[in-house]
Design a protein around this motif. Structure first.
Motif, PDB file in Angstrom:
ATOM      1  N   UNK A 128      -3.895  32.239 -26.776  1.00 14.53           N
ATOM      2  CA  UNK A 128      -3.195  33.409 -27.310  1.00 14.53           C
ATOM      3  C   UNK A 128      -2.411  33.094 -28.572  1.00 14.53           C
ATOM      4  N   UNK A 129      -2.233  31.806 -28.892  1.00 18.17           N
ATOM      5  CA  UNK A 129      -1.517  31.442 -30.102  1.00 18.17           C
ATOM      6  C   UNK A 129      -2.285  31.880 -31.344  1.00 18.17           C
ATOM      7  N   UNK A 130      -1.558  32.150 -32.408  1.00 21.55           N
ATOM      8  CA  UNK A 130      -2.189  32.622 -33.646  1.00 21.55           C
ATOM      9  C   UNK A 130      -3.219  31.607 -34.145  1.00 21.55           C
ATOM     10  N   UNK A 131      -4.435  32.079 -34.355  1.00 22.74           N
ATOM     11  CA  UNK A 131      -5.489  31.238 -34.911  1.00 22.74           C
ATOM     12  C   UNK A 131      -6.110  30.244 -33.955  1.00 22.74           C
ATOM     13  N   UNK A 132      -5.758  30.320 -32.665  1.00 22.82           N
ATOM     14  CA  UNK A 132      -6.229  29.316 -31.709  1.00 22.82           C
ATOM     15  C   UNK A 132      -7.452  29.783 -30.931  1.00 22.82           C
ATOM     16  N   UNK A 133      -7.657  31.076 -30.834  1.00 24.57           N
ATOM     17  CA  UNK A 133      -8.699  31.605 -29.949  1.00 24.57           C
ATOM     18  C   UNK A 133     -10.067  31.000 -30.242  1.00 24.57           C
ATOM     19  N   UNK A 134     -10.339  30.659 -31.502  1.00 27.13           N
ATOM     20  CA  UNK A 134     -11.655  30.134 -31.850  1.00 27.13           C
ATOM     21  C   UNK A 134     -11.892  28.711 -31.362  1.00 27.13           C
ATOM     22  N   UNK A 181     -11.707  39.545 -26.919  1.00 30.43           N
ATOM     23  CA  UNK A 181     -12.062  39.471 -25.503  1.00 30.43           C
ATOM     24  C   UNK A 181     -10.972  38.741 -24.722  1.00 30.43           C
ATOM     25  N   UNK A 182     -10.093  38.058 -25.458  1.00 31.28           N
ATOM     26  CA  UNK A 182      -8.885  37.486 -24.876  1.00 31.28           C
ATOM     27  C   UNK A 182      -7.760  38.477 -25.151  1.00 31.28           C
ATOM     28  N   UNK A 183      -7.128  38.977 -24.094  1.00 31.93           N
ATOM     29  CA  UNK A 183      -6.139  40.050 -24.215  1.00 31.93           C
ATOM     30  C   UNK A 183      -4.733  39.458 -24.246  1.00 31.93           C
ATOM     31  N   UNK A 184      -4.300  39.032 -25.428  1.00 29.50           N
ATOM     32  CA  UNK A 184      -3.035  38.312 -25.561  1.00 29.50           C
ATOM     33  C   UNK A 184      -1.846  39.126 -25.080  1.00 29.50           C
TER      34      UNK A 184
END
Length: 203
Positions: A12-18, A145-148
């Motif tokens: 959920x951290x900024x720029x981490x989902x990838x 698809x990740x619901x932060x």
């Protein structure tokens, strides 16, 4: 690489989902030597069920022999390989426990014999594909698809669902039936490991 271990910030951290997508996991697999291993942190204490399903689906899309292992509480570990063959030898699995420094570090996290490592098993690829279900895998083109936001709402993380997934007595039966575990764990050690799932259940 023979081993790649990933413990990035939660997705959920900024720029981490990838760092949790199918494309990234495929890159990891492409960098492995034959027989190499990837381990990857799965912080379900911060994830909705569908988040976990999307990440598991992505990981298993890259690693056909994906498996899931317990850590501490709701910190789990995904494991995949580039064609790892076995079974391993008991001598090899026991070697870290004969090194005083490694033995002490392992004891700090409650691991004193190889059987306890086996009892961290939650499920193999058959179980994980059922767990992911129909939820689409997390991919670079669909990071939401990740619901932060939803995961941060009070009581949103489905702890009862996760406790059911990590139920050690059910995991014991999966370990006993798993062709994956039978292919990697020496037979005698595998038989002894079954008793340690009861201790894992108490933990």
């Amino acid at each position: 690489y023979d081993l790649i271990t990933g413990e990035p910030p939660p997705p959920h951290g900024a720029g981490v989902v990838n760092l949790y997508t199918l494309e990234y996991f495929r890159l990891l697999r492409a960098r492995l030597a034959p027989g190499g291993i990837v381990t990857y942190w799965l912080p379900v204490h911060q994830l909705l069920a569908r988040d976990t399903q999307a990440i598991v689906g992505a990981f298993c899309g890259a690693f056909l022999d994906c498996s899931l292992w317990g850590g501490t509480g709701f910190d789990w570990m995904l494991v995949g390989t580039n064609g790892l063959a076995g079974p391993a030898s008991e001598e090899g699995l026991g070697r870290p426990f004969r090194d005083p420094r490694v033995r002490a570090a392992m004891a700090d996290v409650g691991l004193e014999v190889p059987e306890q490592i086996g009892a961290l098993f939650i499920g193999d690829a058959v179980f994980l594909r059922d767990l992911a279900g129909a939820q689409p895998p997390l991919v670079d083109d669909f990071p939401q698809r990740i619901m932060a936001d939803a995961a941060h709402e009070a009581g949103a993380v489905p702890r009862a669902f996760y406790r059911q997934v990590m139920d050690a007595r059910a995991a014991r039966e999966r370990f006993a039936r798993s062709r994956f575990a039978a292919g990697l764990w020496p037979e005698a050690l595998r038989e002894r490991t079954l008793a340690y799932f009861e201790w894992q259940h108490r933990i």
